[in-house]
Scaffold this motif. Structure first.
Motif, PDB file in Angstrom:
ATOM      1  N   GLY A 146      31.106  36.087  45.654  1.00  0.00           N
ATOM      2  CA  GLY A 146      32.477  35.661  45.877  1.00  0.00           C
ATOM      3  C   GLY A 146      33.362  36.127  44.742  1.00  0.00           C
ATOM      4  O   GLY A 146      32.889  36.625  43.711  1.00  0.00           O
ATOM      5  N   LEU A 147      34.663  35.987  44.914  1.00  0.00           N
ATOM      6  CA  LEU A 147      35.599  36.394  43.879  1.00  0.00           C
ATOM      7  C   LEU A 147      35.635  35.372  42.738  1.00  0.00           C
ATOM      8  O   LEU A 147      35.587  34.165  42.998  1.00  0.00           O
ATOM      9  CB  LEU A 147      36.993  36.561  44.487  1.00  0.00           C
ATOM     10  N   PRO A 148      35.791  35.779  41.492  1.00  0.00           N
ATOM     11  CA  PRO A 148      35.771  37.190  41.082  1.00  0.00           C
ATOM     12  C   PRO A 148      34.355  37.770  41.147  1.00  0.00           C
ATOM     13  O   PRO A 148      33.372  37.032  41.033  1.00  0.00           O
ATOM     14  CB  PRO A 148      36.278  37.137  39.643  1.00  0.00           C
ATOM     15  N   VAL A 149      34.281  39.070  41.336  1.00  0.00           N
ATOM     16  CA  VAL A 149      32.989  39.729  41.455  1.00  0.00           C
ATOM     17  C   VAL A 149      32.801  40.661  40.264  1.00  0.00           C
ATOM     18  O   VAL A 149      33.762  41.269  39.792  1.00  0.00           O
ATOM     19  CB  VAL A 149      32.888  40.501  42.784  1.00  0.00           C
ATOM     20  N   GLU A 150      31.599  40.742  39.770  1.00  0.00           N
ATOM     21  CA  GLU A 150      31.291  41.607  38.639  1.00  0.00           C
ATOM     22  C   GLU A 150      30.350  42.722  39.072  1.00  0.00           C
ATOM     23  O   GLU A 150      29.423  42.479  39.857  1.00  0.00           O
ATOM     24  CB  GLU A 150      30.652  40.814  37.497  1.00  0.00           C
ATOM     25  N   PHE A 151      30.590  43.916  38.574  1.00  0.00           N
ATOM     26  CA  PHE A 151      29.692  45.043  38.841  1.00  0.00           C
ATOM     27  C   PHE A 151      29.711  45.985  37.642  1.00  0.00           C
ATOM     28  O   PHE A 151      30.673  45.990  36.842  1.00  0.00           O
ATOM     29  CB  PHE A 151      30.070  45.779  40.134  1.00  0.00           C
ATOM     30  N   VAL A 190      27.807  53.522  23.723  1.00  0.00           N
ATOM     31  CA  VAL A 190      28.114  52.597  24.810  1.00  0.00           C
ATOM     32  C   VAL A 190      28.522  53.412  26.025  1.00  0.00           C
ATOM     33  O   VAL A 190      29.575  54.054  26.033  1.00  0.00           O
ATOM     34  CB  VAL A 190      29.241  51.626  24.415  1.00  0.00           C
ATOM     35  N   THR A 191      27.703  53.401  27.055  1.00  0.00           N
ATOM     36  CA  THR A 191      27.968  54.222  28.246  1.00  0.00           C
ATOM     37  C   THR A 191      28.000  53.388  29.523  1.00  0.00           C
ATOM     38  O   THR A 191      27.863  53.935  30.610  1.00  0.00           O
ATOM     39  CB  THR A 191      26.909  55.335  28.383  1.00  0.00           C
ATOM     40  N   SER A 192      28.181  52.081  29.402  1.00  0.00           N
ATOM     41  CA  SER A 192      28.346  51.234  30.581  1.00  0.00           C
ATOM     42  C   SER A 192      28.990  49.923  30.157  1.00  0.00           C
ATOM     43  O   SER A 192      28.942  49.541  28.983  1.00  0.00           O
ATOM     44  CB  SER A 192      27.011  50.966  31.286  1.00  0.00           C
ATOM     45  N   ALA A 193      29.612  49.256  31.136  1.00  0.00           N
ATOM     46  CA  ALA A 193      30.223  47.958  30.892  1.00  0.00           C
ATOM     47  C   ALA A 193      30.349  47.228  32.221  1.00  0.00           C
ATOM     48  O   ALA A 193      30.305  47.843  33.302  1.00  0.00           O
ATOM     49  CB  ALA A 193      31.588  48.115  30.223  1.00  0.00           C
ATOM     50  N   THR A 194      30.497  45.927  32.156  1.00  0.00           N
ATOM     51  CA  THR A 194      30.637  45.104  33.358  1.00  0.00           C
ATOM     52  C   THR A 194      32.116  44.917  33.675  1.00  0.00           C
ATOM     53  O   THR A 194      32.894  44.463  32.830  1.00  0.00           O
ATOM     54  CB  THR A 194      29.966  43.743  33.163  1.00  0.00           C
ATOM     55  N   PHE A 195      32.496  45.303  34.878  1.00  0.00           N
ATOM     56  CA  PHE A 195      33.879  45.171  35.316  1.00  0.00           C
ATOM     57  C   PHE A 195      34.010  43.927  36.198  1.00  0.00           C
ATOM     58  O   PHE A 195      33.143  43.658  37.031  1.00  0.00           O
ATOM     59  CB  PHE A 195      34.319  46.400  36.104  1.00  0.00           C
ATOM     60  N   THR A 196      35.100  43.182  36.034  1.00  0.00           N
ATOM     61  CA  THR A 196      35.355  41.987  36.826  1.00  0.00           C
ATOM     62  C   THR A 196      36.542  42.240  37.759  1.00  0.00           C
ATOM     63  O   THR A 196      37.654  42.511  37.294  1.00  0.00           O
ATOM     64  CB  THR A 196      35.664  40.786  35.927  1.00  0.00           C
ATOM     65  N   ALA A 197      36.276  42.173  39.074  1.00  0.00           N
ATOM     66  CA  ALA A 197      37.330  42.340  40.073  1.00  0.00           C
ATOM     67  C   ALA A 197      37.754  40.962  40.566  1.00  0.00           C
ATOM     68  O   ALA A 197      36.913  40.145  40.950  1.00  0.00           O
ATOM     69  CB  ALA A 197      36.824  43.189  41.226  1.00  0.00           C
ATOM     70  N   ASP A 198      39.073  40.720  40.556  1.00  0.00           N
ATOM     71  CA  ASP A 198      39.561  39.394  40.927  1.00  0.00           C
ATOM     72  C   ASP A 198      40.202  39.353  42.312  1.00  0.00           C
ATOM     73  O   ASP A 198      40.739  38.334  42.735  1.00  0.00           O
ATOM     74  CB  ASP A 198      40.548  38.869  39.891  1.00  0.00           C
ATOM     75  N   GLU A 224      37.279  59.253  39.644  1.00  0.00           N
ATOM     76  CA  GLU A 224      36.021  60.015  39.618  1.00  0.00           C
ATOM     77  C   GLU A 224      34.921  59.270  40.359  1.00  0.00           C
ATOM     78  O   GLU A 224      33.939  59.876  40.796  1.00  0.00           O
ATOM     79  CB  GLU A 224      35.580  60.255  38.176  1.00  0.00           C
ATOM     80  N   ALA A 225      35.047  57.965  40.465  1.00  0.00           N
ATOM     81  CA  ALA A 225      34.125  57.136  41.240  1.00  0.00           C
ATOM     82  C   ALA A 225      34.906  55.923  41.716  1.00  0.00           C
ATOM     83  O   ALA A 225      35.837  55.466  41.047  1.00  0.00           O
ATOM     84  CB  ALA A 225      32.917  56.712  40.406  1.00  0.00           C
ATOM     85  N   ALA A 226      34.557  55.418  42.900  1.00  0.00           N
ATOM     86  CA  ALA A 226      35.328  54.322  43.486  1.00  0.00           C
ATOM     87  C   ALA A 226      34.405  53.403  44.270  1.00  0.00           C
ATOM     88  O   ALA A 226      33.319  53.794  44.706  1.00  0.00           O
ATOM     89  CB  ALA A 226      36.426  54.873  44.396  1.00  0.00           C
ATOM     90  N   THR A 227      34.867  52.180  44.427  1.00  0.00           N
ATOM     91  CA  THR A 227      34.172  51.216  45.263  1.00  0.00           C
ATOM     92  C   THR A 227      35.214  50.297  45.899  1.00  0.00           C
ATOM     93  O   THR A 227      36.274  50.043  45.319  1.00  0.00           O
ATOM     94  CB  THR A 227      33.150  50.397  44.454  1.00  0.00           C
ATOM     95  N   VAL A 228      34.897  49.815  47.095  1.00  0.00           N
ATOM     96  CA  VAL A 228      35.764  48.862  47.787  1.00  0.00           C
ATOM     97  C   VAL A 228      35.169  47.471  47.633  1.00  0.00           C
ATOM     98  O   VAL A 228      34.012  47.239  48.010  1.00  0.00           O
ATOM     99  CB  VAL A 228      35.900  49.219  49.285  1.00  0.00           C
ATOM    100  N   VAL A 229      35.923  46.565  47.043  1.00  0.00           N
ATOM    101  CA  VAL A 229      35.525  45.164  46.957  1.00  0.00           C
ATOM    102  C   VAL A 229      36.062  44.460  48.205  1.00  0.00           C
ATOM    103  O   VAL A 229      37.278  44.426  48.432  1.00  0.00           O
ATOM    104  CB  VAL A 229      36.061  44.511  45.673  1.00  0.00           C
ATOM    105  N   ASP A 230      35.167  43.902  49.027  1.00  0.00           N
ATOM    106  CA  ASP A 230      35.558  43.309  50.325  1.00  0.00           C
ATOM    107  C   ASP A 230      34.828  41.983  50.481  1.00  0.00           C
ATOM    108  O   ASP A 230      33.741  41.920  51.056  1.00  0.00           O
ATOM    109  CB  ASP A 230      35.217  44.272  51.463  1.00  0.00           C
ATOM    110  N   LEU A 231      35.430  40.927  49.938  1.00  0.00           N
ATOM    111  CA  LEU A 231      34.796  39.612  49.966  1.00  0.00           C
ATOM    112  C   LEU A 231      35.629  38.591  50.734  1.00  0.00           C
ATOM    113  O   LEU A 231      35.204  37.442  50.885  1.00  0.00           O
ATOM    114  CB  LEU A 231      34.557  39.111  48.538  1.00  0.00           C
ATOM    115  N   GLU A 232      36.798  38.962  51.189  1.00  0.00           N
ATOM    116  CA  GLU A 232      37.660  38.047  51.929  1.00  0.00           C
ATOM    117  C   GLU A 232      37.915  38.607  53.329  1.00  0.00           C
ATOM    118  O   GLU A 232      38.130  39.821  53.492  1.00  0.00           O
ATOM    119  CB  GLU A 232      38.990  37.850  51.199  1.00  0.00           C
TER     120      GLU A 232
END
Length: 248
Positions: A146-151, A190-198, A224-232
């Motif tokens: 659920g929102l917020p989602v982390e990836f 550091v070549t990665s991090a956790t993103f929080t989508a609200d 360069e890279a994309a994702t669709v957050v679809d939780l609602e």
């Protein structure tokens, strides 16, 4: 009235004022050894123009008269750069990106003793281009949780034969909105991090790299890279596509 007179005497004079020829001379120095000259160390990486310097000593009495300096590129043939110069530093310009430049110098003293050229005494590799980096692929749609989602967002880069990557910047965009800086010059380790989508939406990411000579890769403001957050609701149906635009 003041009067002056000058008297001249021949060599046959009986006085102490006879003419004399005085010769002052020195024997030439007994110097048979050539000078010892070397090029000062250069940094591992340089830009297109850099300063080369050298120094030397002459154990004999004659002293160094002048210097000759040579260079070669990528282990090629030695080329004459400077001949019979008395200065000890000069700017080398017009170097080409990614190539290795080596230098050597010799001295000639005032007695004519010439030092033979030896092996390379200093070297530097030229770096005139920024690094290249990219975001690693992301899942096409994120629908779990659920929102917020982390990836996790990860990236990588290379500087070829250059000075090496110093740090990364990462920016992101939601749908067609403005770009926001997310990671600001994070260490190369550091070549990665956790993103929080609200909220739901299309999240696109772009990375750029800065190398150790200060060359900065430009943002193209293209994902360069994309994702669709679809939780609602309403929910999208997963499809085998991903809206990614790769930069050159």
């Amino acid at each position: 009235v003041q009067q002056r007179e000058r008297a001249f005497f021949a060599r046959e004079t009986t006085t102490s004022f006879y003419p004399r020829l005085v010769i002052d001379y020195r024997l030439p120095p007994s110097d048979t050894n050539p000078p010892d000259v070397s090029v000062d160390p250069l940094p591992p990486y340089s830009t297109r123009s850099f300063t080369v310097s050298w120094s030397g000593t002459d154990e004999g009495e004659a002293g160094i008269a002048y210097y000759d300096v040579q260079y070669r590129v990528d282990d090629g043939d030695w080329l004459t750069w400077l001949e019979e110069v008395t200065f000890t530093a000069h700017e080398f310009s017009g170097a080409e990106d990614g190539r290795l430049y080596e230098f050597r110098a010799r001295g000639v003293d005032n007695a004519g003793n010439a030092e033979p050229f030896g092996d390379a005494q200093a070297q530097t590799r030229v770096d005139t281009a920024p690094p290249i980096s990219q975001i690693d692929p992301l899942p096409g749609i994120i629908r779990n949780g659920g929102l917020p989602v982390e990836f996790s967002v990860s990236w990588s880069g290379t500087d070829g034969n250059g000075s090496g990557i110093q740090c990364y910047d990462v920016q992101y965009q939601v749908d067609a909105g403005p770009w926001f800086l997310w990671q600001d010059c994070v260490a190369v380790s550091v070549t990665s991090a956790t993103f929080t989508a609200d909220r739901d939406g299309l999240y696109q990411f772009e990375v750029r790299a800065l190398d150790n000579l200060g060359f900065l890769e430009a943002f193209a403001n293209q994902g360069e890279a994309a994702t669709v957050v679809d939780l609602e609701a309403p929910f999208l149906q997963p499809r085998a596509w991903m809206p990614i635009i790769f930069k050159n």
